[in-house]
Design a protein around this motif. Sequence first.
Motif, PDB file in Angstrom:
ATOM      1  N   THR A  77       0.858  -1.183   0.000  1.00  6.83           N
ATOM      2  CA  THR A  77       0.000   0.000   0.000  1.00  6.83           C
ATOM      3  C   THR A  77       0.891   1.229   0.000  1.00  6.83           C
ATOM      4  O   THR A  77       1.779   1.369   0.850  1.00  6.83           O
ATOM      5  CB  THR A  77      -0.917   0.035   1.234  1.00  6.83           C
ATOM      6  OG1 THR A  77      -1.752  -1.129   1.213  1.00  6.83           O
ATOM      7  CG2 THR A  77      -1.797   1.286   1.245  1.00  6.83           C
ATOM      8  N   LEU A  78       0.649   2.109  -0.969  1.00 12.40           N
ATOM      9  CA  LEU A  78       1.384   3.368  -1.091  1.00 12.40           C
ATOM     10  C   LEU A  78       0.408   4.526  -0.916  1.00 12.40           C
ATOM     11  O   LEU A  78      -0.753   4.425  -1.315  1.00 12.40           O
ATOM     12  CB  LEU A  78       2.051   3.466  -2.462  1.00 12.40           C
ATOM     13  CG  LEU A  78       3.058   2.376  -2.812  1.00 12.40           C
ATOM     14  CD1 LEU A  78       3.538   2.550  -4.258  1.00 12.40           C
ATOM     15  CD2 LEU A  78       4.232   2.381  -1.849  1.00 12.40           C
ATOM     16  N   GLU A  79       0.898   5.623  -0.350  1.00 13.71           N
ATOM     17  CA  GLU A  79       0.032   6.785  -0.131  1.00 13.71           C
ATOM     18  C   GLU A  79       0.780   8.084  -0.404  1.00 13.71           C
ATOM     19  O   GLU A  79       1.933   8.252   0.003  1.00 13.71           O
ATOM     20  CB  GLU A  79      -0.481   6.804   1.306  1.00 13.71           C
ATOM     21  CG  GLU A  79      -1.366   8.011   1.584  1.00 13.71           C
ATOM     22  CD  GLU A  79      -1.800   8.097   3.029  1.00 13.71           C
ATOM     23  OE1 GLU A  79      -2.923   8.564   3.254  1.00 13.71           O
ATOM     24  OE2 GLU A  79      -1.015   7.719   3.921  1.00 13.71           O
ATOM     25  N   LEU A  80       0.103   8.967  -1.111  1.00 14.53           N
ATOM     26  CA  LEU A  80       0.522  10.361  -1.226  1.00 14.53           C
ATOM     27  C   LEU A  80      -0.419  11.102  -0.282  1.00 14.53           C
ATOM     28  O   LEU A  80      -1.589  11.311  -0.602  1.00 14.53           O
ATOM     29  CB  LEU A  80       0.360  10.867  -2.667  1.00 14.53           C
ATOM     30  CG  LEU A  80       1.334  10.273  -3.681  1.00 14.53           C
ATOM     31  CD1 LEU A  80       0.888  10.596  -5.100  1.00 14.53           C
ATOM     32  CD2 LEU A  80       2.735  10.796  -3.426  1.00 14.53           C
ATOM     33  N   PRO A  81       0.047  11.444   0.919  1.00 19.65           N
ATOM     34  CA  PRO A  81      -0.842  11.995   1.940  1.00 19.65           C
ATOM     35  C   PRO A  81      -1.734  13.136   1.425  1.00 19.65           C
ATOM     36  O   PRO A  81      -1.251  14.069   0.795  1.00 19.65           O
ATOM     37  CB  PRO A  81       0.120  12.482   3.025  1.00 19.65           C
ATOM     38  CG  PRO A  81       1.321  11.602   2.858  1.00 19.65           C
ATOM     39  CD  PRO A  81       1.427  11.393   1.370  1.00 19.65           C
ATOM     40  N   GLY A  82      -3.010  12.968   1.676  1.00 22.72           N
ATOM     41  CA  GLY A  82      -3.992  13.966   1.285  1.00 22.72           C
ATOM     42  C   GLY A  82      -4.335  13.972  -0.195  1.00 22.72           C
ATOM     43  O   GLY A  82      -5.174  14.750  -0.635  1.00 22.72           O
ATOM     44  N   ALA A 104      -4.075   7.127  -2.572  1.00 21.04           N
ATOM     45  CA  ALA A 104      -3.554   5.905  -1.969  1.00 21.04           C
ATOM     46  C   ALA A 104      -3.913   4.748  -2.888  1.00 21.04           C
ATOM     47  O   ALA A 104      -4.893   4.810  -3.632  1.00 21.04           O
ATOM     48  CB  ALA A 104      -4.143   5.684  -0.580  1.00 21.04           C
ATOM     49  N   MET A 105      -3.091   3.724  -2.862  1.00 22.26           N
ATOM     50  CA  MET A 105      -3.372   2.537  -3.664  1.00 22.26           C
ATOM     51  C   MET A 105      -2.779   1.308  -2.991  1.00 22.26           C
ATOM     52  O   MET A 105      -1.774   1.393  -2.293  1.00 22.26           O
ATOM     53  CB  MET A 105      -2.816   2.668  -5.072  1.00 22.26           C
ATOM     54  CG  MET A 105      -1.308   2.718  -5.161  1.00 22.26           C
ATOM     55  SD  MET A 105      -0.678   2.766  -6.847  1.00 22.26           S
ATOM     56  CE  MET A 105      -1.154   1.175  -7.429  1.00 22.26           C
TER      57      MET A 105
END
Length: 80
Positions: free
Chosen positions: A24-29, A32-33
Amino acid sequence: MTTQNTQTTTPAPAAQGSHFWVLTLELPGRAAMTQSGAYTPPAGMTRNDVYLALRQHVTADHPEMARATTMFFALEPNQL
């Protein structure tokens, strides 16, 4: 009298990797994937090597996630 033998066969399971992974990867705000799959690492690979290879694989398909934060990573043997 004739008897008939009926034999039922179960299809062989499809070939899968030796390990199952979830990333799981996230670009905060922003985004996410989560992706998952089966993978057989080459002999001698470490858990870190596998993480880096899978992260590169995922971000090659989703370049916008290249700078994302890893929120979750799991790598387990793919057997019950």
